[in-house]
Every structure is written in C-alpha cells, then in structure tokens.
Design a protein around this motif. Structure first.
Motif, mmCIF file in Angstrom:
data_model
loop_
_atom_site.group_PDB
_atom_site.id
_atom_site.type_symbol
_atom_site.label_atom_id
_atom_site.label_comp_id
_atom_site.label_asym_id
_atom_site.label_seq_id
_atom_site.Cartn_x
_atom_site.Cartn_y
_atom_site.Cartn_z
ATOM 1 N N GLY A 314 52.576 18.068 27.475
ATOM 2 C CA GLY A 314 51.337 18.110 26.701
ATOM 3 C C GLY A 314 50.054 18.297 27.473
ATOM 4 O O GLY A 314 48.966 18.151 26.893
ATOM 5 N N PHE A 315 50.130 18.633 28.759
ATOM 6 C CA PHE A 315 48.907 18.881 29.530
ATOM 7 C C PHE A 315 48.622 20.380 29.581
ATOM 8 O O PHE A 315 49.544 21.193 29.622
ATOM 9 N N ARG A 316 47.335 20.720 29.651
ATOM 10 C CA ARG A 316 46.967 22.128 29.644
ATOM 11 C C ARG A 316 47.051 22.764 31.030
ATOM 12 O O ARG A 316 47.150 23.978 31.144
ATOM 13 N N ASN A 317 47.001 21.943 32.068
ATOM 14 C CA ASN A 317 47.100 22.507 33.411
ATOM 15 C C ASN A 317 47.669 21.473 34.380
ATOM 16 O O ASN A 317 47.709 20.266 34.088
ATOM 17 N N GLU A 318 48.095 21.967 35.529
ATOM 18 C CA GLU A 318 48.747 21.114 36.519
ATOM 19 C C GLU A 318 47.780 20.092 37.119
ATOM 20 O O GLU A 318 48.163 18.950 37.412
ATOM 21 N N LYS A 319 46.514 20.478 37.272
ATOM 22 C CA LYS A 319 45.541 19.592 37.893
ATOM 23 C C LYS A 319 45.330 18.310 37.075
ATOM 24 O O LYS A 319 45.359 17.202 37.607
ATOM 25 N N SER A 320 45.112 18.471 35.757
ATOM 26 C CA SER A 320 44.896 17.290 34.910
ATOM 27 C C SER A 320 46.157 16.438 34.839
ATOM 28 O O SER A 320 46.094 15.203 34.796
ATOM 29 N N PHE A 321 47.323 17.094 34.843
ATOM 30 C CA PHE A 321 48.585 16.355 34.827
ATOM 31 C C PHE A 321 48.738 15.532 36.102
ATOM 32 O O PHE A 321 49.097 14.348 36.056
ATOM 33 N N SER A 322 48.455 16.144 37.250
ATOM 34 C CA SER A 322 48.615 15.433 38.516
ATOM 35 C C SER A 322 47.677 14.235 38.594
ATOM 36 O O SER A 322 48.065 13.166 39.093
ATOM 37 N N ARG A 323 46.460 14.416 38.100
ATOM 38 C CA ARG A 323 45.505 13.314 38.116
ATOM 39 C C ARG A 323 45.994 12.160 37.234
ATOM 40 O O ARG A 323 45.948 10.986 37.622
ATOM 41 N N ALA A 324 46.487 12.489 36.042
ATOM 42 C CA ALA A 324 46.987 11.457 35.130
ATOM 43 C C ALA A 324 48.236 10.791 35.700
ATOM 44 O O ALA A 324 48.384 9.564 35.638
ATOM 45 N N PHE A 325 49.132 11.576 36.274
ATOM 46 C CA PHE A 325 50.381 11.014 36.789
ATOM 47 C C PHE A 325 50.099 10.060 37.942
ATOM 48 O O PHE A 325 50.752 9.020 38.075
ATOM 49 N N ARG A 326 49.118 10.395 38.786
ATOM 50 C CA ARG A 326 48.782 9.495 39.892
ATOM 51 C C ARG A 326 48.254 8.160 39.343
ATOM 52 O O ARG A 326 48.538 7.096 39.912
ATOM 53 N N GLY A 327 47.531 8.227 38.230
ATOM 54 C CA GLY A 327 47.054 6.997 37.614
ATOM 55 C C GLY A 327 48.197 6.159 37.060
ATOM 56 O O GLY A 327 48.150 4.925 37.088
ATOM 57 N N TRP A 328 49.248 6.813 36.543
ATOM 58 C CA TRP A 328 50.390 6.094 35.974
ATOM 59 C C TRP A 328 51.293 5.520 37.070
ATOM 60 O O TRP A 328 51.704 4.370 37.005
ATOM 61 N N ALA A 329 51.625 6.378 38.053
ATOM 62 C CA ALA A 329 52.681 6.028 39.008
ATOM 63 C C ALA A 329 52.163 5.662 40.393
ATOM 64 O O ALA A 329 52.939 5.209 41.239
ATOM 65 N N GLY A 330 50.878 5.863 40.646
ATOM 66 C CA GLY A 330 50.345 5.550 41.971
ATOM 67 C C GLY A 330 50.700 6.590 43.011
ATOM 68 O O GLY A 330 50.588 6.322 44.215
ATOM 69 N N MET A 331 51.132 7.772 42.596
ATOM 70 C CA MET A 331 51.483 8.857 43.509
ATOM 71 C C MET A 331 51.427 10.170 42.755
ATOM 72 O O MET A 331 51.395 10.197 41.525
ATOM 73 N N THR A 332 51.422 11.256 43.484
ATOM 74 C CA THR A 332 51.398 12.576 42.857
ATOM 75 C C THR A 332 52.777 12.908 42.294
ATOM 76 O O THR A 332 53.788 12.307 42.713
ATOM 77 N N PRO A 333 52.869 13.860 41.348
ATOM 78 C CA PRO A 333 54.192 14.268 40.829
ATOM 79 C C PRO A 333 55.120 14.742 41.943
ATOM 80 O O PRO A 333 56.317 14.450 41.923
ATOM 81 N N GLY A 334 54.564 15.477 42.936
ATOM 82 C CA GLY A 334 55.405 15.958 44.027
ATOM 83 C C GLY A 334 55.981 14.821 44.845
ATOM 84 O O GLY A 334 57.165 14.834 45.205
ATOM 85 N N ALA A 335 55.146 13.822 45.135
ATOM 86 C CA ALA A 335 55.623 12.673 45.910
ATOM 87 C C ALA A 335 56.661 11.886 45.124
ATOM 88 O O ALA A 335 57.649 11.404 45.685
ATOM 89 N N PHE A 336 56.447 11.760 43.813
ATOM 90 C CA PHE A 336 57.424 11.051 42.969
ATOM 91 C C PHE A 336 58.767 11.763 43.013
ATOM 92 O O PHE A 336 59.818 11.134 43.137
ATOM 93 N N ARG A 337 58.720 13.093 42.939
ATOM 94 C CA ARG A 337 59.969 13.866 42.957
ATOM 95 C C ARG A 337 60.685 13.690 44.288
ATOM 96 O O ARG A 337 61.921 13.661 44.349
ATOM 97 N N ARG A 338 59.945 13.554 45.365
ATOM 98 C CA ARG A 338 60.564 13.401 46.691
ATOM 99 C C ARG A 338 61.037 11.968 46.923
ATOM 100 O O ARG A 338 61.606 11.662 47.970
ATOM 101 N N GLY A 339 60.759 11.075 45.988
ATOM 102 C CA GLY A 339 61.237 9.711 46.103
ATOM 103 C C GLY A 339 60.337 8.814 46.904
ATOM 104 O O GLY A 339 60.790 7.778 47.418
ATOM 105 N N ALA A 340 59.040 9.169 47.016
ATOM 106 C CA ALA A 340 58.114 8.340 47.790
ATOM 107 C C ALA A 340 57.820 7.058 47.039
ATOM 108 O O ALA A 340 57.979 6.957 45.830
ATOM 109 N N GLN A 341 57.367 6.025 47.742
ATOM 110 C CA GLN A 341 56.996 4.747 47.146
ATOM 111 C C GLN A 341 55.563 4.820 46.653
ATOM 112 O O GLN A 341 54.749 5.587 47.168
#
Length: 350
Positions: A314-341
């Motif tokens: 439901g996001f219009r672009n990758e930038k807004s998604f990455s910003r929101a995901f960092r707020g949720w998970a404390g990391m970027t989507p890429g870092a989450f995918r790589r299994g970072a803490q």
C-alpha cells in the motif's frame, strides 16, 4: 396536546405485524388486549394498517404487560405457557458460565426443559458459530414472531452477558421475506436469507471464548425491564479490532478506506472510529500493524524487490515504505531481509 413519550422515544421501526402477533396471543387465551394496547399507547386502528410501525419503547411496554397479564412469556407460541420469570430463570442458569460458549450451550439445554415445540442448538465449524432452531410442531400464525423472538432473546442475552455487541455474519429464516423485510437488518445485521431450511444466525467463533462480564446484581437490574433482551443495543464490539485486522489482511484492496471498511463491517464510518477508540486503538494504527506484518512476511519469504513489496502493502514509493518500516522494525527493509538485529537508538545518540 402533549406528545407521547413512548411514541417519540425512538424511531418507529418495529412492524405492526409483531404487535398483531401479541394480540393473537390474547385471542388464544380469550383475553381482551385493550388494556395492553393502551399501556403501550398503540391505537387499535393501527392493527389494520400493514404499514404501521411502533417504537422499541412501545413494543417493550406492550410485550412486558402482555407477558405478565397472560402469565406466558412465550405469548401463546407454545403448547404450554412459559410463566412470568421463565426467561429470567434461563438467564440466571447460564450466568455462572466461564465463557459465552458454555453460557449459550446451557441456555439451549435448559430451553429444552421448558418446551419441546422447538429446540435451540449451537454448532461450531470452520471458525463460525451457528445458533439454529429446529421446529417440532407447526407454529401456525405464531411462527415468524416465535422464531425471531427466540433468536433475539438468546442474542440479546449473549450481548448483555459479555457486555459487547456480538456481530452477526448471517441470519436465516425458514419463510419467505415478509412485507416488513426492511426491519430485519435492524434486528439482526449480516447477510439475510429467507426461505432457508431453518431459523438461525452465525457469528465469529471467537466470541464464544470471551468471559462473562455480569453478576447476579447486574442480572437483577437488567430483569427490571420487561424485554431488554430484544431492544437493547450494544455499541461496543470486543472483537472489532481483530475483525478489522483480518479484513485489512485478507481483503485489503476492498478495505482501503475507512468508508469501505465500515461498509464491509455493516457499520457507519463514525461508529467504526468510535468503537475502535473505545478499544484504545486507531484505524491508522491497525493499518500500520497489518502493513508491517505483510511486509515482514514478504521480505522473509520472497525475493521480490523492495519497491514491489512497498507497492504490494500500500505504499506509493520505496522511500516512504523504507521510512515507515524503519519506524516499525528499527531497521531498513534491506537490513531486515538480511537478518540484521534492530538498531537501538539511545538519548545520547546524535
């Protein structure tokens, strides 16, 4: 001339057909209904007008007076009377149940001790609970009012017992749609089916696990009114947050806006926001929660580019998604995918 408080207490929505059904009970017992009609401030000539309606307060006054005067809380439906206080006894017999499921089963079992004209049953399958009525003799002209009232008595008790609306997903009736069909959504909600094999209604199985919220004192207060089980409306739905989450997960495209989501839930948009607020949560918070869960699932289980994941949730672009995901998970989507803490940010950090 002063207006009637009963007639003006709410919108007149109860069909005159139900009033006539109570008058029919008087006829069965050979009793004049004039006093009951006067008590409810219902004009006798309205009985001949199929389009006439009465308010909930008028119908409650009529029903309560009739039940006591005829000493039959079934109002003539069954082969034998259900003396005044019978439904109070049913309520009391289920009150000590550990949860709603047990309470409904007890209600159904104890109802069979009162009459064998109909039986009520509770069945659960596929996450859906269904209360149904089996008819064991012809109910004649009392049929519609008997089946509708029996279902509403139990539904009303269930709502009262857990102090929550029990939202129905569907209701079925073994007769063709009556002329006053428009009153049925007000009484039951959910999808309505006429001409079905038997009367009944269905709702989310999870309501059955909710604990009872009432005690003997609350019961005595409730029973001071004649028919609170059929006219009280419960605005709060203790499962609403869960139901919203599921719709957002499973039918996110159809539930993209608050208006669309409210329509799927058979609520007004204002009621949806108010009930969620009563649960201590906002619609936006639920949307963020579901987006986070769906995004995390896709990042873990697929190799889709992050841009596609962003669009899918439901996001219009990758930038807004990455910003929101960092707020949720404390990391970027890429870092989450790589299994970072998660990154812990302290007050001393710049």
């Amino acid at each position: 001339m002063s207006s009637s408080p009963l007639r003006n207490s709410s919108r007149a929505a109860t069909p005159i057909a139900f009033v006539r059904a109570i008058v029919r009970g008087y006829e069965r017992y050979g009793v004049d209904p004039s006093q009951a009609l006067a008590e409810a401030q219902i004009a006798p000539h309205d009985l001949d007008n199929p389009q006439a309606r009465v308010t909930a307060a008028q119908f409650e006054a009529l029903s309560g007076f009739a039940m006591q005067q005829l000493d039959d809380e079934a109002l003539g439906w069954f082969a034998r009377r259900l003396p005044w206080g019978t439904y109070g006894m049913l309520c009391r017999a289920s009150l000590g149940s550990p949860n709603l499921g047990v309470a409904i089963k007890r209600w159904c079992r104890h109802h069979r001790l009162l009459t064998d004209d109909i039986t009520l049953d509770l069945a659960v399958a596929g996450g859906v609970a269904t209360v149904s009525i089996t008819e064991h003799r012809a109910l004649g002209d009392f049929r519609e009012f008997c089946l509708v009232s029996s279902l509403r008595f139990l539904h009303g008790y269930a709502c009262w017992a857990i102090d929550s609306r029990v939202s129905l997903s569907a209701a079925s009736f073994p007769f063709e749609a009556p002329a006053h069909r428009d009153a049925y959504p007000l009484m039951f909600g959910g999808e309505l089916h006429f001409g079905a094999a038997q009367a009944g209604y269905s709702f989310d199985e999870r309501y059955l696990a909710l604990p009872l919220q009432r005690d003997e004192r609350a019961l005595r207060t409730m029973l001071r009114r004649a028919l609170p089980l059929t006219v009280l409306q419960y605005r709060r739905d203790r499962l609403l947050g869960q139901r919203v989450r599921e719709l957002l997960r499973v039918r996110g495209g159809e539930a993209a806006t608050a208006d669309a989501l409210a329509e799927l839930l058979n609520l007004s948009t204002r009621t949806l926001h108010r009930q969620l607020l009563e649960e201590g949560i906002s619609l936006q918070a639920l949307k963020d929660e579901v987006r986070h869960e769906l995004a995390a699932e896709q990042l873990r289980r697929t190799d889709r580019p992050i841009k596609q994941v962003a669009l899918a949730v439901g996001f219009r672009n990758e930038k807004s998604f990455s910003r929101a995901f960092r707020g949720w998970a404390g990391m970027t989507p890429g870092a989450f995918r790589r299994g970072a803490q998660p990154v812990t940010v302290s007050a001393a950090d710049p």
